[in-house]
Design a protein around this motif. Structure first.
Motif, PDB file in Angstrom:
ATOM      1  N   ASN A 127       6.403  -2.900  -8.256  1.00  0.00           N
ATOM      2  CA  ASN A 127       8.106  -3.897  -7.162  1.00  0.00           C
ATOM      3  C   ASN A 127       8.197  -2.267  -7.093  1.00  0.00           C
ATOM      4  O   ASN A 127       9.255  -3.020  -5.799  1.00  0.00           O
ATOM      5  CB  ASN A 127       8.502  -4.791  -8.001  1.00  0.00           C
ATOM      6  CG  ASN A 127       7.551  -6.106  -8.685  1.00  0.00           C
ATOM      7  OD1 ASN A 127       7.075  -5.853  -7.666  1.00  0.00           O
ATOM      8  ND2 ASN A 127       8.048  -6.472  -9.014  1.00  0.00           N
ATOM      9  N   THR A 128       9.169  -1.469  -8.300  1.00  0.00           N
ATOM     10  CA  THR A 128       9.439  -0.337  -7.057  1.00  0.00           C
ATOM     11  C   THR A 128       9.228   0.303  -5.578  1.00  0.00           C
ATOM     12  O   THR A 128       9.756   0.862  -5.477  1.00  0.00           O
ATOM     13  CB  THR A 128      10.140   1.072  -8.024  1.00  0.00           C
ATOM     14  OG1 THR A 128       8.407   0.894  -9.029  1.00  0.00           O
ATOM     15  CG2 THR A 128      10.410  -0.047  -9.610  1.00  0.00           C
ATOM     16  N   ASN A 129       8.098   0.143  -5.975  1.00  0.00           N
ATOM     17  CA  ASN A 129       7.397   1.119  -4.808  1.00  0.00           C
ATOM     18  C   ASN A 129       6.344   0.698  -3.933  1.00  0.00           C
ATOM     19  O   ASN A 129       5.101   0.368  -3.223  1.00  0.00           O
ATOM     20  CB  ASN A 129       6.183   2.856  -5.124  1.00  0.00           C
ATOM     21  CG  ASN A 129       5.628   2.371  -6.127  1.00  0.00           C
ATOM     22  OD1 ASN A 129       4.964   0.912  -6.715  1.00  0.00           O
ATOM     23  ND2 ASN A 129       4.683   3.117  -6.478  1.00  0.00           N
ATOM     24  N   PHE A 130       5.855  -1.371  -4.190  1.00  0.00           N
ATOM     25  CA  PHE A 130       5.516  -1.920  -3.650  1.00  0.00           C
ATOM     26  C   PHE A 130       5.464  -1.276  -2.348  1.00  0.00           C
ATOM     27  O   PHE A 130       4.570  -2.087  -1.194  1.00  0.00           O
ATOM     28  CB  PHE A 130       6.098  -3.181  -3.983  1.00  0.00           C
ATOM     29  CG  PHE A 130       4.712  -4.288  -4.239  1.00  0.00           C
ATOM     30  CD1 PHE A 130       4.069  -4.465  -4.996  1.00  0.00           C
ATOM     31  CD2 PHE A 130       4.237  -4.937  -2.806  1.00  0.00           C
ATOM     32  CE1 PHE A 130       2.750  -5.389  -5.181  1.00  0.00           C
ATOM     33  CE2 PHE A 130       3.508  -5.928  -2.665  1.00  0.00           C
ATOM     34  CZ  PHE A 130       2.798  -6.229  -3.785  1.00  0.00           C
ATOM     35  N   GLY A 131       6.618  -1.200  -1.247  1.00  0.00           N
ATOM     36  CA  GLY A 131       7.670  -1.192   0.060  1.00  0.00           C
ATOM     37  C   GLY A 131       6.532  -0.125   0.427  1.00  0.00           C
ATOM     38  O   GLY A 131       5.250  -0.151   1.944  1.00  0.00           O
ATOM     39  N   THR A 132       6.275   1.164  -0.266  1.00  0.00           N
ATOM     40  CA  THR A 132       5.658   1.791   0.778  1.00  0.00           C
ATOM     41  C   THR A 132       4.350   2.604  -0.182  1.00  0.00           C
ATOM     42  O   THR A 132       3.135   2.743   0.883  1.00  0.00           O
ATOM     43  CB  THR A 132       6.779   3.312  -0.133  1.00  0.00           C
ATOM     44  OG1 THR A 132       6.207   3.947  -1.575  1.00  0.00           O
ATOM     45  CG2 THR A 132       7.718   3.467   0.362  1.00  0.00           C
TER      46      THR A 132
END
Length: 259
Positions: A55-60
């Motif tokens: 979840n911590t880097n799901f965006g990128t």
């Protein structure tokens, strides 16, 4: 179907590669939680930690690359993590501060087009300053030259955060217009999914700060804007397909944490 078979296959390959790379490089955080571990088991705790890490880097790692893949079917260009510009006029900064003061004090309501035109009038007036605004998550340009600058938020933003987001959106407008005073530029917040589903997204927290029609796209609004009506549904289908396909692989991976 909004997404072509080729686009869906490209998205699904990216998802497979991203998940497999994450599992290949993943090692659970060393935090000791003896009560949780004894209650739930090592495998479930490892899965919980894995999901949190994902979840911590799901965006990128997930949303931004997929947004680019989809956008290139409809837009002329799509770029990730780019600068909107780095020069802003002193008078544009004054206009932005006035807008922020009025919105914060609730003495005015957000009207994005009026705000853009107010900034455009002074975009090269006064001293010019060099700044380093927040990077644009995805920058799009359509076939008519219109520019769309998106700030993708993967978590539920809190009410106070929208003041910072609004300033960023206005700064993006100012630096873009400094480079091209005639630019047809739009800056927006994108939230890839609705965490309140099946209820409507709660927009009241941002109503006094954002122009909800011009500065916010949530779930279907965002994905269908990128790829056309039906894109959001097709995208969810692709996620589900990859999840089913890799379920056994993921289960096998986490079996080693039972020991």
């Amino acid at each position: 179907m909004a997404l072509t078979k080729l686009i869906q296959e490209t998205i699904e390959k990216h998802l497979r590669d991203a998940l497999r790379k994450k599992m290949e490089n993943y090692s659970p955080e060393p935090a000791i939680m003896p009560f949780h571990t004894r209650l739930l088991g090592k495998d479930r705790m490892a899965l919980f930690s894995f999901i949190h890490s994902l979840n911590t880097n799901f965006g990128t790692s997930i949303f931004e690359p997929i947004a680019k893949i989809i956008s290139l079917s409809k837009f002329k260009t799509a770029e990730l993590q780019v600068s909107a510009g780095n020069h802003i006029s002193q008078k544009a900064q004054v206009v932005i501060q006035d807008i922020m003061d009025n919105l914060t004090a609730a003495t005015g309501e957000p009207h994005k087009q009026e705000e853009v035109e107010a900034i455009r009038k002074v975009c090269r007036s006064g001293n010019i300053k060099t700044i380093k605004p927040t990077k644009v998550d995805i920058k799009l340009e359509d076939n008519n030259g219109a520019i769309f600058l998106f700030d993708i938020k993967t978590a539920k933003p809190n009410k106070g955060g929208f003041q910072e987001f609004k300033r960023t959106l206005l700064e993006w407008i100012a630096v873009t217009l400094y480079d091209d005073p005639d630019a047809n530029v739009h800056s927006l917040i994108a939230i890839p999914y609705n965490p309140y589903e099946p209820k409507p997204y709660s927009r009241w927290t941002m109503k006094g700060m954002l122009d909800l029609e011009q500065e916010l796209k949530v779930a279907e609004e965002f994905w269908d804007f990128l790829g056309g009506t039906g894109t959001y549904k097709d995208l969810l289908d692709s996620f589900e397909k990859v999840g089913v396909e890799l379920r056994h692989e993921i289960d096998e991976y986490f079996k080693k944490y039972v020991k």
